[in-house]
Design a protein around this motif. Sequence first.
Motif, mmCIF file in Angstrom:
data_model
loop_
_atom_site.group_PDB
_atom_site.id
_atom_site.type_symbol
_atom_site.label_atom_id
_atom_site.label_comp_id
_atom_site.label_asym_id
_atom_site.label_seq_id
_atom_site.Cartn_x
_atom_site.Cartn_y
_atom_site.Cartn_z
ATOM 1 N N GLY A 1 9.841 0.716 -3.352
ATOM 2 C CA GLY A 1 9.546 0.149 -4.657
ATOM 3 C C GLY A 1 10.216 0.911 -5.780
ATOM 4 N N GLU A 2 9.621 0.797 -6.971
ATOM 5 C CA GLU A 2 10.155 1.492 -8.134
ATOM 6 C C GLU A 2 10.089 3.003 -7.925
ATOM 7 N N ASN A 3 11.014 3.688 -8.538
ATOM 8 C CA ASN A 3 11.079 5.158 -8.447
ATOM 9 C C ASN A 3 11.204 5.637 -7.008
ATOM 10 N N GLU A 4 11.805 4.766 -6.168
ATOM 11 C CA GLU A 4 12.049 5.119 -4.758
ATOM 12 C C GLU A 4 10.769 5.432 -3.998
ATOM 13 N N ILE B 1 0.859 -1.182 0.000
ATOM 14 C CA ILE B 1 0.000 0.000 0.000
ATOM 15 C C ILE B 1 0.897 1.235 0.000
ATOM 16 N N PRO B 2 0.720 2.158 -0.939
ATOM 17 C CA PRO B 2 1.533 3.380 -0.922
ATOM 18 C C PRO B 2 1.453 4.072 0.440
#
Length: 477
Positions: A318-321, A280-281
């Motif tokens: 995750g991706e793109n920090e 979850i962001p």
Amino acid sequence: MENRVRIQKIIIENLKNVAYGEIRFACNTYENIFEEKSDILGLYGQNGSGKTTLIFALDVLRRLTEGKRLWKDVDKYIRLGTSEARIIYEFSVVMQFEKKFYVKYEVVLKKRIKEIDLMSDESTHSSETTVFVEKEKLSYKKVDGSKGNRFVGIIDYDYNCEAVFEPDMRYKEFICKDKLLIDELRYNKEVSYKEGSSFIFTLGRINKIRDRQGFDEEIVLIMDAIQMFGIAKLFVLSNVQASIVNANIVLPMTFRFWQEEQRSFKIITTQIKLTDETLIPQEIYELIVGRFEVIDKVISKLIPNMSLHIANRGNKIGENEKSYVIVEIVSVRDGKNISVRYESDGIKKLVYILYSLIEMYNDDSVTVAIDELDSGVFEYLLGEILCVLQESAKGQLIFTSHNLRPLEVLNKKNVMFSTINANNRYIRFKNVKGTNNLRDLYYQHILLGGQEEGVYEPTSQSEIRRAFRNAGSDLNG
């Protein structure tokens, strides 16, 4: 005040196995269709008799008002032997200062044959069938007690018509002699055709209309109300979603949050995995936790000695920090945590549907449509939930079911039945007395008839027995 929108009627033509069917919701049978009370409709019938078609028609409304393209396989939902399906949605709308309107939205979905290069290795077929929105019509009338009020057209769109849309007066109001806008509209028309999306509700068209000087403000508000209903107030829980819950794959959840500064809803759709870690962001983690706390307040009363919460299993980049929180849905029984993946299908079903029912209970403009509401839910508990919603909820609930317990607890106005006649697919029972048990009456009409349409295609025990025996002979052959 917020706009109050409620579906009053749906007419379906040539969708799946429904040649023609008309659903009048309970609210449409009241003397005052704007009455502020819960509106529940349970749809019952034989397998394959058009119950899921109603849920699908509501999902089409949601999809079009969101401005999204229709699903790739929609052509399979258009009735065999026909090339187009028509759905008419009718709404009551109450706005600020208690202005009341009756609104119709009509859409025609048409099959389109797209040619494929026969020399291509990508396909062995000469064509593929897709669907586009051929026609859309939005109209309204004021409901103020005056006689003679009639429907006024807002936008009447026909892809095959040379004019981008009619009536001409409305078109001229919109473009204000702006040639660039004319070109943009024609471009949008082609985009709508190719993507299979709504012309009326796509590409921020309402925002453009709102900015036009001289365009009728009342009409803008009506269009805005219908679109926001589809985006933020209509919850459709289909069997497709329920199947991935039952398969222990994910819990698809949609939450809405009121943003006071923007005076609008923020919609968050997430899928909580049941077989793996869910990320979850970080920026929405607390919002999601808060919504599960809301669900827990109800589920703990439905399932004694059980509570529900989101367990934090750590953080991950995750991706793109981007920062994520690893989560798991956990039920708590007697102080012990159990991953919800190990709970019964009924428990997972309740977790899946409860948020939308909580919204429906508390908001008179929320409509929830659930296919096979009874699946996995203990029938007595199902009856208890429906009793509470019928007596105290504010919003609208539409459901299909095979469990007959709700027939014993719901008002007869709140129940319709699918028939064996594809040209008159939905009916309410007539001559039902207050002392009648609707469940018993349904069985009676299955066995003996007595309504204007049959509600069950007869089956024979002896033929079923013979079929089993013959099938067994084939197995041994």
